[in-house]
Design a protein around this motif. Structure first.
Motif, PDB file in Angstrom:
ATOM      1  N   THR A   1      42.349  48.265  27.712  1.00  0.00           N
ATOM      2  CA  THR A   1      41.396  48.049  29.007  1.00  0.00           C
ATOM      3  C   THR A   1      42.297  47.533  30.047  1.00  0.00           C
ATOM      4  O   THR A   1      42.135  48.030  31.321  1.00  0.00           O
ATOM      5  N   ALA A   2      43.156  46.659  30.021  1.00  0.00           N
ATOM      6  CA  ALA A   2      44.046  46.074  31.018  1.00  0.00           C
ATOM      7  C   ALA A   2      45.012  47.229  31.600  1.00  0.00           C
ATOM      8  O   ALA A   2      45.021  47.303  32.683  1.00  0.00           O
ATOM      9  N   ALA A   3      45.443  47.857  30.580  1.00  0.00           N
ATOM     10  CA  ALA A   3      46.297  48.878  31.202  1.00  0.00           C
ATOM     11  C   ALA A   3      45.610  49.972  31.992  1.00  0.00           C
ATOM     12  O   ALA A   3      46.145  50.597  32.984  1.00  0.00           O
ATOM     13  N   ILE A   4      44.580  50.374  31.702  1.00  0.00           N
ATOM     14  CA  ILE A   4      43.767  51.235  32.443  1.00  0.00           C
ATOM     15  C   ILE A   4      43.286  50.893  33.775  1.00  0.00           C
ATOM     16  O   ILE A   4      43.387  51.491  34.916  1.00  0.00           O
ATOM     17  N   GLY A   5      42.898  49.454  33.937  1.00  0.00           N
ATOM     18  CA  GLY A   5      42.750  48.744  35.106  1.00  0.00           C
ATOM     19  C   GLY A   5      44.120  48.853  36.129  1.00  0.00           C
ATOM     20  O   GLY A   5      43.763  49.102  37.219  1.00  0.00           O
ATOM     21  N   ILE A   6      45.148  48.491  35.490  1.00  0.00           N
ATOM     22  CA  ILE A   6      46.215  48.580  36.273  1.00  0.00           C
ATOM     23  C   ILE A   6      46.577  49.947  36.809  1.00  0.00           C
ATOM     24  O   ILE A   6      46.810  49.841  38.045  1.00  0.00           O
ATOM     25  N   ILE A   7      46.445  51.042  36.193  1.00  0.00           N
ATOM     26  CA  ILE A   7      46.660  52.101  36.409  1.00  0.00           C
ATOM     27  C   ILE A   7      45.745  52.621  37.522  1.00  0.00           C
ATOM     28  O   ILE A   7      45.992  53.304  38.378  1.00  0.00           O
ATOM     29  N   LYS A   8      44.462  52.489  37.201  1.00  0.00           N
ATOM     30  CA  LYS A   8      43.679  52.997  38.198  1.00  0.00           C
ATOM     31  C   LYS A   8      43.805  52.213  39.690  1.00  0.00           C
ATOM     32  O   LYS A   8      43.566  52.773  40.602  1.00  0.00           O
ATOM     33  N   LYS A   9      44.114  50.880  39.611  1.00  0.00           N
ATOM     34  CA  LYS A   9      44.442  50.110  40.732  1.00  0.00           C
ATOM     35  C   LYS A   9      45.646  50.724  41.326  1.00  0.00           C
ATOM     36  O   LYS A   9      45.426  50.824  42.565  1.00  0.00           O
ATOM     37  N   ALA A  10      46.848  50.761  40.922  1.00  0.00           N
ATOM     38  CA  ALA A  10      47.953  51.461  41.273  1.00  0.00           C
ATOM     39  C   ALA A  10      47.487  52.901  42.043  1.00  0.00           C
ATOM     40  O   ALA A  10      47.993  53.066  42.881  1.00  0.00           O
ATOM     41  N   VAL A  11      46.854  53.509  41.287  1.00  0.00           N
ATOM     42  CA  VAL A  11      46.576  55.176  41.861  1.00  0.00           C
ATOM     43  C   VAL A  11      45.686  54.784  42.985  1.00  0.00           C
ATOM     44  O   VAL A  11      46.055  55.425  44.208  1.00  0.00           O
ATOM     45  N   SER A  12      44.642  54.017  42.897  1.00  0.00           N
ATOM     46  CA  SER A  12      43.788  53.930  44.277  1.00  0.00           C
ATOM     47  C   SER A  12      44.689  53.217  45.275  1.00  0.00           C
ATOM     48  O   SER A  12      44.364  53.686  46.523  1.00  0.00           O
ATOM     49  N   GLU A  13      45.665  52.353  45.217  1.00  0.00           N
ATOM     50  CA  GLU A  13      46.384  51.898  46.317  1.00  0.00           C
ATOM     51  C   GLU A  13      47.310  52.908  46.937  1.00  0.00           C
ATOM     52  O   GLU A  13      47.444  52.999  48.079  1.00  0.00           O
ATOM     53  N   LYS A  14      47.881  53.801  46.210  1.00  0.00           N
ATOM     54  CA  LYS A  14      48.930  54.969  46.598  1.00  0.00           C
ATOM     55  C   LYS A  14      48.125  56.148  47.195  1.00  0.00           C
ATOM     56  O   LYS A  14      48.909  56.843  47.564  1.00  0.00           O
TER      57      LYS A  14
END
Length: 133
Positions: A19-32
């Motif tokens: 769950t934490a990994a998915i959250g990090i990936i979603k955050k990184a993608v939305s930022e970029k």
């Protein structure tokens, strides 16, 4: 019962990590990702619609005309159809490309470019040509 508790604890930890990994990936993608970012999206289609168009000759012709019009409209394409200079054979073009890749690979100390130059230098259809002859 003890092993059950241990396994349940491990599984809960794994779920938390995922769950934490998915959250990090979603955050990184939305930022970029911005509005200017190119997005390649596969559009869905209905099988019934496709079958209906396939069985209707006039609908197929209209679809083909639309595709040809879009193709002739000068739209951007990822496919390069031909770019040989007049009087230059395919082998001469391959040799020029190979020398360019090798020189840039040496200049930039890039093993990827030099490897690519070696692969381009090899004729991928040599075996097929000998079989045809």
């Amino acid at each position: 019962a003890k092993t059950w508790d241990q396994r349940s604890t491990v599984r809960a930890g794994e779920l938390n990590a995922i769950t934490a990994a998915i959250g990090i990936i979603k955050k990184a993608v939305s930022e970029k990702t911005t509005a200017a970012t190119a997005r390649l999206v596969q559009q869905g289609t209905s099988v019934r619609l496709a079958a209906a168009i396939a069985h209707n000759p006039s609908a197929m012709e209209a679809l083909e005309e639309e595709a040809e019009a879009a193709e002739n409209a000068g739209s951007v394409s990822f496919l390069q159809r031909a770019s040989q200079k007049p009087g230059r054979s395919a082998q001469e073009t391959r040799d020029a490309l190979t020398s360019l890749l090798r020189s840039k690979g040496q200049q930039l100390r890039s093993t990827v470019l030099t490897t690519l130059a070696s692969e381009v230098a090899e004729d991928p259809f040599a075996k097929v040509k000998t079989l045809i002859q």
